[in-house]
Structures are given as C-alpha cells and as structure tokens.
Write an enzyme that holds these catalytic residues in place. Structure first.
Site, mmCIF file in Angstrom:
data_model
loop_
_atom_site.group_PDB
_atom_site.id
_atom_site.type_symbol
_atom_site.label_atom_id
_atom_site.label_comp_id
_atom_site.label_asym_id
_atom_site.label_seq_id
_atom_site.Cartn_x
_atom_site.Cartn_y
_atom_site.Cartn_z
ATOM 1 N N GLY A 113 21.307 51.096 78.763
ATOM 2 C CA GLY A 113 19.946 51.316 78.784
ATOM 3 C C GLY A 113 19.685 52.730 78.868
ATOM 4 O O GLY A 113 19.774 53.533 78.079
ATOM 5 N N LEU B 111 20.045 43.563 75.194
ATOM 6 C CA LEU B 111 19.947 45.373 75.206
ATOM 7 C C LEU B 111 21.309 46.027 75.123
ATOM 8 O O LEU B 111 21.967 45.832 76.078
ATOM 9 C CB LEU B 111 18.910 46.130 76.248
ATOM 10 C CG LEU B 111 18.488 47.479 76.142
ATOM 11 C CD1 LEU B 111 17.844 47.736 75.048
ATOM 12 C CD2 LEU B 111 18.106 47.912 77.342
ATOM 13 N N ASP B 112 21.503 46.605 73.959
ATOM 14 C CA ASP B 112 22.726 47.415 73.879
ATOM 15 C C ASP B 112 23.910 46.523 73.896
ATOM 16 O O ASP B 112 25.157 47.006 74.305
ATOM 17 C CB ASP B 112 22.909 48.493 75.008
ATOM 18 C CG ASP B 112 21.493 49.558 74.818
ATOM 19 O OD1 ASP B 112 21.175 49.825 73.691
ATOM 20 O OD2 ASP B 112 21.019 50.082 75.967
ATOM 21 N N GLU B 113 23.934 45.236 73.596
ATOM 22 C CA GLU B 113 25.055 44.229 73.600
ATOM 23 C C GLU B 113 25.338 43.801 72.128
ATOM 24 O O GLU B 113 26.300 43.054 72.448
ATOM 25 C CB GLU B 113 24.698 43.096 74.542
ATOM 26 C CG GLU B 113 24.655 43.523 76.194
ATOM 27 C CD GLU B 113 25.781 43.745 76.850
ATOM 28 O OE1 GLU B 113 26.946 43.705 76.095
ATOM 29 O OE2 GLU B 113 25.796 43.879 78.299
#
Lengths: 294, 294, 294, 294
Positions: free
Chosen positions: D211, D237-239
């Site tokens: 994040g 997100l960001d995964e």
C-alpha cells in the site's frame, strides 16, 4: 538430529549424467530420447552452450526407480550416442556418496562449519578423515566422530609428510580433498595426483590479493569490500577454476582484525557451497572455468 | 522537478569543518568547547581514530544560523586550537557549492546518470561544464543545459588538448573533475595539477584487473562476481585512494556483453556515491585511503 | 585456540558510556571536557542526533589506564552534567563481561555458531547456561563446557517451566537471554521481567511474515529474497526493535527445504551480530528502534 | 550510440517457445526431437519442474536461419505434441519486438532510466507511448522521441481517463504497460483488460509495507534494509506475481528522505530487470508465482 530435507537427501536413489561435447544439432534430442526409451523419470535437467568455444555442457538427474537399465549396463548402451557426439561423460549415483577428506591447520571455523553442515544433512557425503599439521582440532574431530591424523609438516619433511597423506587418502578411499584453511602449500606432485579433486578456500576476492596475507594487503590498499574464493587447486597458486566467491562490506572503522573476523563468515559460506556443489555433481569444468548447474 | 529533500539540500546554510591531526587527549573537548562558545548548533559530528597511525580525523557540520562568527573570521579564532593540536583543517560552506566538470567519451550511462541525479536535487553542486573527445553526448548535455566542449584527443596532440582542458577548468572555476568513463589516460602533468580533485570510475573490483579491458579479463578468468571502483586519480594508474566499490553476481550464462551491461549499473551507482560524498565533504584522505563520514 | 584479536578483546580494560537525552547545545562539549579533565584516553566515540525526536544519543569508550576516577565514583562526579542535560546514561566496564543464557529447541545451527564464535574470542561475554525444551543439544553444550538444563514445556506447564527458567537466570546471574531458534512463545510475564534483555532471531525479513512458518509463507508468496531478523523481544510478537537484518536471493528452483537451508546461514550471521553488538554495548534503544554504534 | 551488444540484440532472428504442461515422461524428448527434425539450431534451453504441482515449464530459443518451418506453419506442425502433453504454449519471434507503453506521474527516475536503457540497446522493444497524469516528463519524452500524452486523473473522472488510456493502447498497438511510479490506482476493469500485461514497481520489499507510503512506514518500523519489488498487476493491490526484488542497507543515520533516495536506485534496477525479462520472454507464470529463465 532434526529431520531437515534438502535438495539432495541421502534417502533418494538417483543417477546424474554429466556431459561435455562439441555443440551440434540433435544432442538434446538424442539424450532425451535415450532416457525416455529407458523409462527415466527426469528430476532435474540443465544445460549450457558456450557459443565462443562451441561447447555443449549438460547435467541431467533422474530417479532410478523405474529406470530399466542397471547402472553397470549404462555405458554399453550409451556408448553409441557418446561416440556420435564425441562426448566426455560421467555417471554419478546418489547411492555412492563421495568420500571426503578435510585438511586443516589452526583456524578451525571452516572445519567446524563443514562438520556441522554434514551432521545436519546439508552435505550428503562421507567424511571419514581429517588431516592436520596441528593438534588443535583433534577434539572437534572426535566430537563429530571423524578420524583425525596429525601429520607435522616442516621445511625439510614435506615429501615424507605428503607420502603419509597419500597413504591415508588411499586407505580411506578418498574422492575429494577439501583444504579448509590448510596453511601449507601443496607440492606439484600432490596437485597432479588429484586433478579436479582438491578444493581450496582463498581468503580474498581472486584475482585480487593472490598469495599470502590477503586481509593485510586488503587493509593496506584501503578496499571497501573484502572477499573469499572457493576454487579447484591447480599447479599455479590461486589460479585454478573459481567455483564460488562472495564479499562483505568494510569501512575505515575496520582494522585488520575486523577484516579477519568478517572474512571468517565469508570463508565458511563460500567453501561450504563449493563443496556442496561438487558432491552433488553440479560442477563442470572447461577452459579453466566452472559451470555451476545450481 | 519533484520536490525531494535529501541529506544535503541546497536550501540549508551550514559550515563543515574537516580536521586531521595526530591523536592526543583533549581534541574533541577543545573543538566542542570552541563551537559551543560561538553558539554553534551542531547537526552532525563524526570522528575516527586510527590507532596504528596515531591519527585523529573529524567532520563536524553545524547550522550557521545563530553562529556568532563570520566564516571570514573563523580562521583567526580557530588558529590557536589548530596550532595546539597540529591540525590540518578545512572549512566548507554549503552556500558555496562545488563546481564540477564531467569528462566523458562515448559511453554515456554515467554522464546521463549524474545529470539526472543533479537535476533531481540529489547532487548539490554546480555542473557547468562537460568535456568530451567525442560528440556523442552533446545532445544530452544540451538537454540538461550544460556547456559542452568537444576536444579531440589523438596520439600526437595530448599536450595541446590538455592545455585546452586546463583553460576550460580555469574559465569555469572548476573544483572537481569527474571522469565518467573518459577513456583517455591523463598525463602526469594533468594529475599533478588537480590533486584530490579528480574522481574516476574503474570498471573492475580494484586491485583486480587494473588497466584496460577489465570485463574481458574478468570473463576469461571465470570470476563469479564483477565489480566497479570509484577512486581518486593519482600518478599511478588505478592505484589512487578508493572511495567506493560494489559488485554484482554473474554466472556461466553471462557472456562478456552481459558483464558490460551489468557493470553499467555498478558504475553508475558507485560513481554517483563517490561524487556525492566528495561534494558533501564527507571524505578525508590519509595513507592512500579514504575515511567516509557517511 | 587460535589467538585471533578482534575489535573487543577480553584483555582490554575500558569503560563505555551510553547516553540518551534531549538534544541541546553544549552536550558534547560538557562530556568531552569531563573526560578530558579526568584524563581519559578516548578509544572510540560516536553520536547520533535525531532531529525529528529532538534526541541526542552517544557512545564513548575510553581506556581506564590513566583515567583518574574509579568507576565506583563515576556517578557522583558525572551527576551534575547528567542532571543539567536530563540524561539517561549507563556506564559499562569491559572487565565485567555480560553473562549470557542461550535458549534453544531442536534446530542447533544458531547455538553451535554462537558457541564456536565465543570459543574463538569473537563474542566477549560469559556463556554459563543453556536451557532447552529438548535434549538434542546436550552433547554440544557439554563439548563447549556450558551447563545444560532440560526443561520440558507442554501446553499445561508453561508457568512452572518459566518459573524454573527464572530461577536458573537468577542462579547464573544472567544479563542477556538469547533465543537461538527457541520455538516456544514466552509469556508476557517472562517478557516483562527482562526488558531489553531478550534477543530473538526471526526467520523472515520483518515485518514480512510475522508469526509461524515464515519460510513456507515466503515460498507460497513467491518472493525472490528471503530474510532473517534479529530483534529485542517485547510484548507484541515479532514487533520489538530490530537490531539487524539480512537477506539471500532465491529462485524458482528453490523449494521450501532450500529456503530453510539458505535461511540457516542468514539466521546464524544475523543473530551473532545482534548478540555481539549488545554485549559490546553498541546498541541504544528509542522509539521502538535501535541505534547501532558500530 | 555506442555499439554495445547485449544478450538479446535487435539484429538476431530467433524464435522462442514457452511451454507449461503437466509433468510426464517424454516431454523433452518430444520437443527436442521436433526441433531437431526441423533443423533448429538451439541457442538456449531451460526448463523447470515443479514437483509439488506436477508441472513442467520450458523455454527454448533457436535461430530461425536454417529452421525449415515458417513461423506461420509452426502451430499446425506442433499441434500433435501440444495436444499429447496438454501444453499451454506460445511462440515469440524476435523480429516482432513487443510494443511498450510507460505510465508515469511526477517521479521521473524510472522513466529516464528505461528510456536510456532502451536507447542503449539494453531493452529490445518498441516504446512508442508515454502517458502521464502530470506534464513534468514531457520534455524527457520529447528528448527520447517518444509520443507523450497528458491525461489528467481526478477523483471523478477516472472512467473517462481510463477510456482515453485504453484508446491510446489500441491506437499504438501496445503489448505491455509499465507503471514507472504511476501514482494512480488502476480500476478493476483496467487490470482485467490487460492480464499479465501490466508491470508495476512497488517501493518496498513485498509483502512488507503493502500500500501507500512504504518508505515512511519502513522508517517508522526501524528496519535495517529497504526494498523494491517489480510485479505483475492483478486485481488485489500489490499481490500480483513477483518478478524481481532487491534491497539496500540503511542505518539509523538515514532519514525518510534518505530512504527515498536510496530507494530510487533500487526501483530503477528492479523495474528495468522485470521489463527486460518480460520482453525477452523469460518469464512464465503459474500459481501466482514467476519462473525466470534467465
């Protein structure tokens, strides 16, 4: 001990084929087809092509369960392919682990490290023999249950000392000699007797600081990184094929003693990797270089 | 541009005192008391003692707001302490940023990197001048608004070429010369003219592979790590004090071209650090070594 | 053993002063003058200013030879300065090395490493006590001549088990507890009893993979680097101040077992650094962070 | 520009076959025989077996000179093998370089780096399009001769803004979208439209600090290393699957601004590697992970 599984565990029953030959079309097809015809279950395969030297190098490991050739019969059946492509090849069996001798002087950090890794199952080999020109590490050898032989080396007795070493290597049926900070220079005769079978740890980032007292010279030069190099021993000092290198950062705050201390961690890790790759048959040699099939 | 604050920003108004002297008791007390008496607000202080050489080295930076001495008067007031401890010292003012010239040949990656960092506020200095023996980088210089001078260097015109370079350094009032992959060897006269004022990037892990074609020689030797070294230029090639070094890992899969490509990233990062530490007055030199007060 | 000198050797006789206080002008002048007046020969001094928190932190070490205050009288004489600047301070004497207990479960690589470094003179402290909830490491403890106590920990006996542990810490006069892969969670009571006195090694790059089975979760996430973190233990699991971290590169070829193997080297090196910095009084704590005066 | 050859140069004319299928005996034999029958000169071959998921993954690249199948006819001839082993496969031709769009906000260090590498021949692709929600990088785009489109993104216009972006991707025939510090969160629709075609650089060592404001949170946590992660963008997100990560060491001396500065070098290097491996067809995806055939 704790039951830690690693890439190569003692339990497995595999064969590893190492090949070096001139590059040409059809090599992979021939090998893959051969293994398929004999029902090999391939576990790992890796290859390298050196365009400049027109070389093909390969490592392939398969499970012997289900393989329909006896290892003893492999050569006979593989001979046609090997001849067609002018291969140099070796077949290694996991059930016949290498027999390793460790030579050491007074600094015992690499020795302690190798013995602990071996006990932990990280180094899958036999270590039946330790030879030292000092008695300092005898207790450590005993703790790990390895035979320890003290052979004094003086200015005028090197030939006799080495003769005793050779006899021990024969007696213990040694495949690999690891110089774990053994501070004596081997004779050309010693080196010639065990080609590609001696691994040394040099405490610098070769080719910087070849020879004696590398940490002192690194300190005097004011380098910002120190290194260690694991390499095969050849006739020219510190010029053998490099297997592994690593470095650590130093600063103006570090004195020679700090370099030596930091270097010990490098030496342990680099030497243990070099030994592991050798005993797992991951190294191929050519043109004074190594290919590491990691 | 983006408003990125970094350790040393253009906005601040500080003085930095650099000291080298024989080690003895009372040095820190004397300096700290002097600064306290003159109401200095210390921002950073760092020191190093070299026991072997009996040397004391210090860097102290303070805010000039509130400091009750004019920089012009500093020497007169500090003279007694400096004399008592036999100090070599320099006072640097953030309001007088260094003036930097960059010399470059055809490879432009270090140049592009330095100019971009400068624009971003990471390198707090003036860069008024670029000199090259090729015209390739002229457009890049123009994009960043820096004067570009092309000075051809041939076998038989080095003295004249260097004379023109010296004239430019004078004209632009240059404090530091950065060799950003400038592929000409400077004359002894050039080097002697700018002591501790020339920073070079060498594309190897010095002292390994001194001289020409280090990547090719690293490839031939079969090293497992390549390096880059930022250093001051002295009369002996590649033997000057090392400022910074770094390495990257390579494998048998990497050809010379890959070493060159990986090396570019090393060269950019190492050279930019060396330049930054110099212009932030973080480097002290002694015994052909550097102390980096980072 | 080999006679290797390191930064902090047992032979030296020094005092180390650690200070934390609000930042203000004159602190360094006051301390430096105090030490000078008492004829201290300063060996190392390092300081840090945290502008955001308006904090000043300092470590200064001096030779007690020639120092004209007895350690027992230090507090009385230093009290005025300490009060003036609202200092928290500690005085540590090299002649009173810390007494360290190691707690361990079945994985013995960190324990073996710490004991070997201690024997080599790299960790200057006393290690009189090893506590384990398994008997696996008893032989290793015996080899290095350290008392070994087996204390079984089950679901329903933790209070009694910890009571026995506390009694041993008292009996052996322990200053620092090192959790060298001790796989039991300490009770809040345990943690509260030994503030800033418990160091743990966590086998991930915190704050990634807090809690159990970090290597398995790293493998599942497909990270390209694994890590290890040495930290002080506080009431919240894996949230204490970080002392040191390091990482190693992995690839798709590495299975969970390979991560565990590579991680062992990280754990050993990171934990040994954390312990060394603690026993050499190089760590100051504030705002759940550490300052390492290396 | 300088004539630097890299692993993948524009001049070469090769085909690259990427395969994923359930593991079984005979796959390599079938592929190798197929290529041999069609007279392929194999340049590189690499494979990976995931025992846990029973998967076989392979990348093989060969010279099209001498290959006796037209690329257009490949599918028809390869279909039988592909069906037999239930393969997912793709054939990539070096003569059809990928078309890449770069999205960027105000921080221009990644953009400048990608454009310079592209110009140097290190990134063999076409970069016809830059889209930004700020005008800061327009001059840079112009210098490198790339079309620049400014599309403002506000709270209430994201659908329209993205519609304009989609139109541009269509117009420029884009294969890969690189988020080079593009500070807007893409809509689920955007992400779903370009599966495995969006690469992002996240300025932390994922999964730590997912994040916003990762450097600030890293500073507050007191970590000793900072990182950067190049990954494919997926709906969470960001995964998404991680392609590459790297770290740099920090200390208590580093403030948030220093983390940001050091992070820029990480971001540039990590993102450029991720992009290079993608455009050289070195990445295979499975189980939310990447296999990098480097």
């Amino acid at each position: 001990m704790n039951n830690i599984a690693v890439k190569t565990t003692a339990a497995k029953n595999t064969a590893t084929l190492l090949i070096t030959c001139p590059d040409s079309k059809g090599i992979v097809a021939a090998i893959a087809d051969f293994l398929y015809q004999h029902n090999a279950n391939i576990l790992h395969a890796d290859q390298h092509q050196d365009a400049e030297n027109n070389l093909f190098l390969m490592r392939v490991e398969w499970d012997l369960a289900g393989f329909n050739l006896l290892p003893a019969d492999f050569e006979q059946h593989f001979a046609e392919i090997a001849k067609r492509f002018s291969m140099e090849w070796q077949l290694k069996l996991s059930q016949k682990p290498l027999r390793v001798a460790i030579m050491v002087s007074q600094y015992d950090h690499c020795l302690a490290d190798l013995l602990h890794r071996h006990k932990n199952g990280e180094l899958v080999c036999d270590i039946p023999l330790i030879i030292s020109n000092h008695k300092d590490t005898e207790a450590l050898a005993k703790f790990y249950g390895v035979d320890f032989h003290y052979i004094e080396v003086k200015k005028d007795n090197k030939p006799e000392a080495e003769a005793r070493q050779f006899a021990l290597f024969d007696q213990y049926d040694i495949d690999l000699i690891v110089l774990a900070r053994y501070m004596q220079i081997l004779s050309p005769d010693f080196v010639a007797r065990y080609p590609k079978q001696i691994i040394n740890i040099h405490h610098s980032f070769l080719p910087a600081f070849i020879g004696a007292r590398p940490y002192h010279r690194a300190f005097e030069r004011g380098v910002k990184l120190i290194g260690a190099t694991g390499h095969y021993v050849t006739e020219v000092l510190d010029e053998g094929p490099i297997i592994e290198q690593d470095i650590d950062r130093i600063s103006h705050r570090d004195q020679v003693e700090d370099l030596i201390q930091k270097g010990r961690d490098l030496e342990r890790i680099v030497l243990s990797k070099a030994v592991r790759w050798h005993i797992e048959n991951r190294i191929l040699l050519y043109a004074n270089k190594t290919v590491i099939f990691d």
